[in-house]
Design an enzyme around this catalytic site. Sequence first.
Site, short mmCIF file in Angstrom:
data_model
loop_
_atom_site.label_atom_id
_atom_site.label_comp_id
_atom_site.label_asym_id
_atom_site.label_seq_id
_atom_site.Cartn_x
_atom_site.Cartn_y
_atom_site.Cartn_z
N LYS A 227 0.87 -1.17 0.00
CA LYS A 227 0.00 0.00 0.00
C LYS A 227 0.92 1.24 0.00
O LYS A 227 0.75 2.18 0.80
CB LYS A 227 -0.92 -0.07 1.24
CG LYS A 227 -2.01 0.95 1.29
CD LYS A 227 -3.11 0.74 0.28
CE LYS A 227 -4.08 1.90 0.31
NZ LYS A 227 -4.91 1.99 -0.90
N ASP A 278 -5.25 -2.70 -2.65
CA ASP A 278 -6.68 -2.70 -2.97
C ASP A 278 -6.92 -3.24 -4.39
O ASP A 278 -7.87 -3.96 -4.64
CB ASP A 278 -7.31 -1.31 -2.79
CG ASP A 278 -6.39 -0.20 -3.24
OD1 ASP A 278 -6.05 0.65 -2.42
OD2 ASP A 278 -6.00 -0.21 -4.42
N ASP A 302 -2.42 -11.34 5.13
CA ASP A 302 -3.45 -11.97 5.95
C ASP A 302 -4.78 -11.94 5.20
O ASP A 302 -5.45 -12.97 5.03
CB ASP A 302 -3.55 -11.14 7.25
CG ASP A 302 -4.29 -11.86 8.34
OD1 ASP A 302 -4.63 -13.04 8.15
OD2 ASP A 302 -4.54 -11.24 9.39
#
Length: 411
Positions: A227, A278, A302
């Site tokens: 990210k 995302d 995760d």
Amino acid sequence: MPSFTQFTPPVDGTPLSRKNGTLVVPDNPIVPFIEGDGTGPDIWRASVRVFDAAVARAYGGTRKIAWYEVFAGEKAKEMFGEWLPNDTIEAVKTYRIAIKGPLTTPVGGGIRSLNVSLRQILDLYACVRPVKYYTGTPAPVKRPDLMDVVIFRENTEDVYAGIEFAKGTPQAAKLIEFLEKELGKRVRPDSGVGIKPMSEFGSKRLVRMAIEFAIKNKRKTVTLVHKGNIMKFTEGAFRDWGYEVATTEFRDYIVTEEETWNGASKDGKILVNDRIADSVFQQILTRTGEYDVFATPNLNGDYLSDACAAQVGGLGMAPGANIGDDIAFFEATHGTAPKYAGKDVINPSSVILSGVMMFGYLGWNEAASLIESALGKAIQQKQVTYDLARLMEGATELKTSAFADTIIANM
Ligand code: NAP
């Protein structure tokens, strides 16, 4: 050899060893196992029969696992008064390998999570989760068969560093004050605060393991997931360090996506690219077949591991391993499902497929393939446990033990 004070290793086995860094596997390796809590014993009883049958069939008696029961979780607490006895840690260090069922997370007390403790104590820095489709498994997408990925998730840093302080505590207040006074960053005083460390060392060794795996297993792509558009010095740095490892340590084996935009050929090379977290969740659904090996920081990995597993039919099936430089620990990815404990109904596939990973790690590929194809056949024959049967038309619902019998019969 260490002396174990609480439990005794088998006399008929030999430990794994290393010669010049390479794993040396005897024909009778000692493998410590933790059967696990809740449904763990049901699952282990079924799984160990499948493992032993596959080894017997593949090697006709020349190879055999010397199982060594070690303890953690509720059984350890009952027998030895502690959740994670030192002998268990010593056994895994000594024999360099282990396999376990699910463990109850103790509520309250000193241990936050047994699984996290084991990973940290043994420095098992990569959580490895292969996700692929077994034909016939009920899945929520149209083309689950396009999924065949292996996720390498960093296991020791990021949110797993466990550095966080509750709202209103002196520690939180001190940290908030430090941030404001020393670093000019304002945080609301009624905040809980956490720290997300991601190091060059930790990121590089994880990406290195993912690329080495890709080379060894002839995979096509390694995707760095991050990210970094928002968290530039943690997630963004993970991406940059990942490319640095790829281009400096594996130059002859890889090409980066950017290099291909500038005309470099992909022929025979592993493509290293990166995706923002995302977008990767969209792409794994819409362009499933383009993804192969992922290297991710802790939290992204995760989420991604469970999302990928759900896409091919759920967590009861997904295997996993926690791997460091010297030790590999294979495990179920689901929890203890306590309401089914002792009922002989739960799906043992997650532990069985973790065993497939373990046999692959040992180089016992014949045993691994036997189990994998026999389990695949059981699903195609619609001879399955309740969780799959309730989603399949015309399925026969089997007990855990009967499902193991079917797999063995299919070998
Ligand atoms: P869980 O044990 O994974 O169970 C949740 C539900 O998932 C079950 O009720 C069942 O659904 C389904 N399920 C899980 N494993 C299955 C299997 N092998 N076959 C078929 N269905 C399966 O999650 P939880 O109830 O949140 O956690 C229980 C305990 O496990 C907690 O103490 C938790 O901390 C611990 N835990 C341990 C690990 C680990 O050791 N790796 C991982 C996660 C959680 P249905 O009810 O729909 O049948």
